[in-house]
Enzyme design. Structure first.
Site, PDB file in Angstrom:
ATOM      1  N   VAL A 124       0.641  -1.100   0.105  1.00  0.00           N
ATOM      2  CA  VAL A 124       0.101  -0.055  -0.144  1.00  0.00           C
ATOM      3  C   VAL A 124       0.861   1.266   0.152  1.00  0.00           C
ATOM      4  CG1 VAL A 124      -1.933   1.174   1.065  1.00  0.00           C
ATOM      5  CG2 VAL A 124      -1.818  -1.262   1.201  1.00  0.00           C
ATOM      6  N   ASP A 224     -14.502  -5.672   9.573  1.00  0.00           N
ATOM      7  CA  ASP A 224     -13.270  -5.782  10.228  1.00  0.00           C
ATOM      8  C   ASP A 224     -12.886  -4.380  11.029  1.00  0.00           C
ATOM      9  OD1 ASP A 224     -10.655  -6.472  10.890  1.00  0.00           O
ATOM     10  OD2 ASP A 224      -9.515  -6.240   9.080  1.00  0.00           O
TER      11      ASP A 224
END
Length: 360
Positions: A124, A224
């Site tokens: 990322v 999540d």
């Protein structure tokens, strides 16, 4: 005195990994593959997110890397067997771990400005929008389907309290998911300042509940909710991010336990979660933010499941100064073991407007 930050100054990430490898008696290369691409600013947070160390060991590791604590003290906090087991699960022998691109490398029309961490499919990156100049995060994966599904969930749940989808693109055979780069994650804030003032925690709760209302209204479960997926800087809106685990509420059950074990609702260990599973995870995130530690800790799914089912925490207004009973009662009901006993995100948000007191 000010708390110790997790970032070990200008230390290179390899130095930190070498410390952990020595303490855990594992091969540095195997540990590096399990951690994935990282940099000095995120290496300890990444070790924590991968379950290779816990919060106490993370703070001790910061001190060791800074030369303020002896490495022998860290050995008491890291279980070599648990680290080896995590590495074995995280890095199958045949797995290919993408290497991070160097600074100023090109990803389509984006320029790499740093590595923020590592997602399920690859690095990322930190970058900037080529036309607007605003900072963005770019998830990269060779598998297009997961990022396309995440983009669909983000687009459907569009809301000021949900991280904004900026782009879905392809470059050099990889799929790029580009989102706003919001404020600091709550997880990183809690590494630096282990507890939040109730008023700030309640502001965060209202923002996440608003995000969950938008997500659930769009027909998705986030799947999540945890401190690492809540962006909550001192200014700007609170935002829920990382919809990589999001799925249609009416869709098929996931193949593995849904969510991150210490924050996952009990029902997620036995089958698919529901929108009320997200509410449970938010309640556990709030307990962590207000008390300085998660209610559940464990090294495997079975241990965490048992801990969730056995929980009977003290009401927060007994233990945390400044938490009114109305807020304590609401958070306790959000954390009920029985999903039917929990409020929906919409009900919790409506109640929070009075239970949590005025916003900042």
């Amino acid at each position: 005195s000010p708390s110790t930050p997790l970032t070990p100054g200008p230390t290179r990430p390899g130095f930190v990994l070498e410390i952990v490898a020595r303490v855990a008696r594992v091969e540095p290369a195997a540990l590096a593959r399990a951690v994935g691409p990282t940099d000095a600013a995120t290496v300890i947070d990444t070790l924590l997110a991968r379950g290779l160390i816990d919060r106490v060991a993370a703070r001790a590791l910061t001190l060791v890397a800074a030369g303020a604590l002896d490495e022998r003290d860290l050995r008491q906090l890291i279980d070599p067997a648990a680290v080896r087991a995590r590495i074995a699960r995280a890095v199958p022998v045949t797995a290919a771990v993408p290497l991070p691109l160097p600074l100023n490398a090109k990803l389509g029309r984006y320029t790499v400005r740093g590595v923020l961490g590592h997602g399920r499919g690859g690095p990322v990156y930190r970058s900037a929008h080529p036309h607007l100049g605003v900072p963005v995060a770019i998830k990269v994966s060779a598998a297009a389907a997961p990022l396309r599904a995440e983009a669909a969930a983000l687009a459907a749940a569009a809301h000021r309290n949900v991280v904004r989808l900026c782009d879905l693109d392809e470059a050099a055979g990889q799929t790029l998911l580009v989102t706003d780069l919001g404020g600091e994650s709550l997880a990183r804030t809690l590494r630096r300042t282990p507890t939040l003032a109730p008023r700030r925690a309640f502001r965060i709760a209202r923002g996440v509940l608003a995000a969950l209302c938008a997500t659930h209204r769009a027909g998705f479960v986030h799947g999540d909710v945890k401190p690492g997926n809540v962006l909550a800087g001192r200014s700007g809106p609170v935002q829920l991010c990382d919809f990589g685990s999001a799925r249609r509420a009416a869709g098929p059950a996931p193949a593995a336990v849904e969510g991150t074990w210490p924050y996952a609702a009990p029902e997620c260990f036995d089958g698919p979660g529901s929108p009320k599973s997200d509410v449970y995870s938010l309640a556990h995130t709030l307990y962590h933010a207000l008390t300085g530690r998660p209610l559940v800790t464990g090294r495997d799914a079975a241990g965490c499941r048992a801990a969730h089912l056995a929980l009977d925490p003290d009401p927060l207004h007994w233990t945390v100064p400044g938490v009114p009973r109305s807020a304590s009662d609401l958070i306790r009901r959000m954390a009920a073991r029985d999903p039917d006993a929990r409020p929906s995100a919409r009900e919790a948000l409506a109640e929070a407007r009075t239970a949590f007191g005025p916003d900042d």
